[in-house]
Design a protein around this motif. Sequence first.
Motif, PDB file in Angstrom:
ATOM      1  N   VAL A 235       2.305   1.843  -3.662  1.00 29.64           N
ATOM      2  CA  VAL A 235       1.338   2.418  -4.380  1.00 29.64           C
ATOM      3  C   VAL A 235       1.336   3.786  -4.138  1.00 29.64           C
ATOM      4  O   VAL A 235       1.080   4.600  -5.171  1.00 29.64           O
ATOM      5  CB  VAL A 235      -0.061   1.652  -4.438  1.00 29.64           C
ATOM      6  N   GLN A 236       1.126   4.090  -2.864  1.00 29.86           N
ATOM      7  CA  GLN A 236       0.905   5.566  -2.571  1.00 29.86           C
ATOM      8  C   GLN A 236       2.058   6.444  -3.045  1.00 29.86           C
ATOM      9  O   GLN A 236       2.014   7.366  -3.552  1.00 29.86           O
ATOM     10  CB  GLN A 236       0.821   5.676  -1.091  1.00 29.86           C
ATOM     11  N   LYS A 237       3.221   5.953  -2.960  1.00 31.79           N
ATOM     12  CA  LYS A 237       4.544   6.509  -3.186  1.00 31.79           C
ATOM     13  C   LYS A 237       4.585   6.577  -4.704  1.00 31.79           C
ATOM     14  O   LYS A 237       4.972   7.592  -5.506  1.00 31.79           O
ATOM     15  CB  LYS A 237       5.723   5.708  -2.826  1.00 31.79           C
TER      16      LYS A 237
ATOM     17  N   LYS B 273       2.024   6.964  -6.786  1.00 30.21           N
ATOM     18  CA  LYS B 273       0.894   7.897  -6.954  1.00 30.21           C
ATOM     19  C   LYS B 273       1.798   9.180  -6.926  1.00 30.21           C
ATOM     20  O   LYS B 273       1.320  10.139  -7.962  1.00 30.21           O
ATOM     21  CB  LYS B 273      -0.315   7.785  -6.295  1.00 30.21           C
ATOM     22  N   THR B 274       2.315   9.569  -5.829  1.00 33.11           N
ATOM     23  CA  THR B 274       2.937  10.695  -5.620  1.00 33.11           C
ATOM     24  C   THR B 274       4.030  11.153  -6.432  1.00 33.11           C
ATOM     25  O   THR B 274       4.134  12.135  -6.849  1.00 33.11           O
ATOM     26  CB  THR B 274       3.485  10.719  -3.962  1.00 33.11           C
TER      27      THR B 274
ATOM     28  N   ALA C 269       0.860  -1.187   0.231  1.00 27.63           N
ATOM     29  CA  ALA C 269       0.200   0.073   0.038  1.00 27.63           C
ATOM     30  C   ALA C 269       0.801   1.215  -0.006  1.00 27.63           C
ATOM     31  O   ALA C 269       0.749   1.949  -0.744  1.00 27.63           O
ATOM     32  CB  ALA C 269      -0.900   0.178   1.330  1.00 27.63           C
ATOM     33  N   ALA C 270       2.076   1.311   0.893  1.00 29.62           N
ATOM     34  CA  ALA C 270       3.003   2.304   0.925  1.00 29.62           C
ATOM     35  C   ALA C 270       3.402   2.530  -0.523  1.00 29.62           C
ATOM     36  O   ALA C 270       3.857   3.713  -0.860  1.00 29.62           O
ATOM     37  CB  ALA C 270       3.748   2.148   1.833  1.00 29.62           C
TER      38      ALA C 270
END
Length: 148
Positions: A20-22, A24-25, A17-18
């Motif tokens: 995927v978030q990274k 996107k960022t 999850a981290a």
Amino acid sequence: MSKSGGAAAGPTAAAAAAAVQKQKTLLQKADADVSSLVDNFAALINIARVNDPPVRNTQEAFQMDMRGSRLIHSADSLLKLVSELKRTAIFSGLASLTENVDRRIEILSQQAEGTERMLERIGQEAAGSLKELEAHYYSSVVRTPPDE
């Protein structure tokens, strides 16, 4: 062993999850930097027209300096982003490599335990067979008695 497998699923899911978030960022940052590069470059081209009034040329020179600085800032930001992506790729590859090594160690440990059990069983069977052979030998009539 099932406890360690269940504990590993939580951190793995959190890491995914981290990641995927990274991702996107990083994609948003790359989009922003590229659009800033394009906008500043287009503005530089528009400002670069030659005009007669000296005041206007001074204003345009200032705007060109400002746009050039922004262009350099955006390019520098993209270079940092590329460097971060390289580090992420290296470390994520290292993490998956470590995970594969840990998995392989577990498989080989299980095989070693199975081999040890099998060798122990074979040793017990050999010891039992040897005792049985000794019993037959000592009870055998064919056996030559020691010199009397």
